[in-house]
Design an enzyme around this catalytic site. Structure first.
Site, PDB file in Angstrom:
ATOM      1  N   CYS A  94      46.531  34.588  34.045  1.00  6.26           N
ATOM      2  CA  CYS A  94      45.299  34.154  34.720  1.00  6.26           C
ATOM      3  C   CYS A  94      44.057  34.279  33.826  1.00  6.26           C
ATOM      4  O   CYS A  94      43.137  33.463  33.936  1.00  6.26           O
ATOM      5  CB  CYS A  94      45.106  34.911  36.027  1.00  6.26           C
ATOM      6  SG  CYS A  94      45.263  36.694  35.914  1.00  6.26           S
ATOM      7  N   HIS A 148      37.882  35.606  37.641  1.00  4.66           N
ATOM      8  CA  HIS A 148      37.689  36.228  36.335  1.00  4.66           C
ATOM      9  C   HIS A 148      36.529  35.541  35.615  1.00  4.66           C
ATOM     10  O   HIS A 148      36.288  34.342  35.800  1.00  4.66           O
ATOM     11  CB  HIS A 148      38.928  36.043  35.448  1.00  4.66           C
ATOM     12  CG  HIS A 148      40.127  36.849  35.867  1.00  4.66           C
ATOM     13  ND1 HIS A 148      40.087  37.869  36.792  1.00  4.66           N
ATOM     14  CD2 HIS A 148      41.424  36.789  35.453  1.00  4.66           C
ATOM     15  CE1 HIS A 148      41.303  38.392  36.921  1.00  4.66           C
ATOM     16  NE2 HIS A 148      42.117  37.743  36.131  1.00  4.66           N
TER      17      HIS A 148
END
Ligand SMILES: NC(=O)c1ccc[n+]([C@@H]2O[C@H](COP(=O)([O-])OP(=O)(O)OC[C@H]3O[C@@H](n4cnc5c(N)ncnc54)[C@H](OP(=O)(O)O)[C@@H]3O)[C@@H](O)[C@H]2O)c1
Length: 350
Positions: free
Chosen positions: A131, A256
């Site tokens: 990710c 993120h």
């Protein structure tokens, strides 16, 4: 083949699986049957996909009978054992774990960056990147295609959901433990308030930043730092790209963010970089600091694209750019990219 291909979602009951079922319900309906698979614990449960209730079946060889494509959203060891079993039955596996990402016979695919790689899969398995890599690689791939990347210096600001449901539960518990507590006056006051309840993190993450993600590797590096370097090299086809990276966990639930210093072959202009980013598929340029506009995790959570802001030319190097990128680690960072890979594979069945 006639008719639509059959899809299996293995790990349909997990955090990534739940987002996957939403995405399958939102995207164009290219699949025939969608079979939901999880551990025997979940067999018989019903989950909604495409507006219908579908019963979950336990993972077994028979679960792959008649399946064309299977997405695996399960722990590494489960993928390592079962993806080859499915592939041996002729199923194309798209795997979201880290079991196969660096296998030279398994392509690591980001459809906006290296879609051609999906067709060369000697083991019948295609891997989905980590990710953190996915949160920056679409924007970086677009710039690399024009400017030619030569060096990368990256710091990550990773959300707790990157550590799965346990990460989110830990942040929520710690926030309730510190509520009303006066902190920020002496070393260790946060640790005393949280006690041993640090969950999957080595230090309290609520009201803190933790410069660590993953396991310890050689010379003090963390596994997620090595992953970001290795995966960037493989996806971009730059096996010797110099990459300096520090991974940091922050008290954000989902999405993120990364600061990126990217050095290219020749001099670059911010204007051209902005044009590239503004038109690149899967990227949104949101960059007007004079108006207070730049992406933050709170802005981008729940959305599909990679968001880019704070684009500047490096102060002391006309060949380098600085930028801030943000992306939802559970959507593009996991389920969405897997779904996009599976959709690419599905075109081979039509
Ligand atoms: N969280 C993220 O941001 C993220 C991002 C990218 C990639 N990933 C990767 O995606 C995968 C899934 O992560 P997650 O966060 O969704 O995990 P999770 O919430 O713990 O879900 C795990 C899933 O795997 C199933 N499962 C576990 N053991 C099994 C077994 N022995 N046989 C069959 N199914 C089994 C579970 O089924 P039951 O419900 O029946 O136990 C559940 O559906 C992992 O490899 C993870 O590293 C996660």
């Amino acid at each position: 083949m006639t008719g639509k291909p059959t899809l299996a979602v293995v790990g349909a009951t997990g955090a990534v699986g739940a987002v996957m079922l939403q995405i399958l319900s939102q995207h164009a309906d290219i699949w025939g049957e969608i079979r939901l698979v999880a551990s025997p614990r979940s067999a018989g449960r019903k989950l909604a996909v495409r507006g219908e209730e579908v019963e979950v079946v336990a993972l077994s060889e028979e679960a792959f009978d008649g399946v064309d494509v299977a997405m695996f959203d399960v722990p590494d060891d489960v993928s390592a054992q079962w993806a080859p079993i499915a592939a041996a039955k002729g199923v194309v596996v798209v795997d979201n774990s880290c079991a196969f990402r660096m296998d030279p016979d398994v392509p690591l695919v980001v459809p906006e960056v290296n879609p051609h790689a999906v067709r060369i899969r000697p083991r019948g398995i295609v891997a989905n990147p980590h990710c953190t890599t996915l949160s920056m690689i679409v924007a970086l791939g677009a710039l690399h295609a024009e400017f030619g990347l030569r060096q990368l210096v990256v710091s990550s600001y990773q959300a707790v959901s990157g550590a799965g449901r346990a990460g989110v539960d830990t942040l929520r518990e710690q926030l309730s433990l510190v509520a009303g507590t006066e902190l920020g006056t002496s070393p260790g006051d946060l640790r005393r308030a949280v006690g041993e309840r640090t969950g999957p993190f080595p230090e309290p993450v609520a009201l803190n930043v933790v410069p660590w993600a993953g396991e310890l590797r050689e010379d003090g590096w963390s596994s997620e730092e090595m992953t970001l370097r290795d995966e960037s090299r493989k996806i971009l086809g730059l096996p010797r790209l110099p990459v300096a990276v520090t991974c940091v966990r922050v008290p954000v639930v989902t999405a993120h963010a990364l600061t990126v210093h990217a050095r290219f072959e020749d001099e670059v202009t911010v204007d051209r970089a902005r044009e590239i980013l503004a038109t690149a598929p899967g990227v949104v340029l949101y960059d007007n600091p004079a108006a207070g506009e730049f992406p933050t995790p709170a802005d981008v959570v729940g959305t599909d694209p990679t968001w880019v802001g704070r684009v500047r030319r490096a102060l002391d190097d006309p060949t380098a750019l600085e930028m801030f990128v943000c992306g939802d680690n559970l959507r593009k960072g996991a389920a969405l990219n897997t779904a996009q890979i599976a959709e690419l594979v599905a075109t081979e069945f039509s």
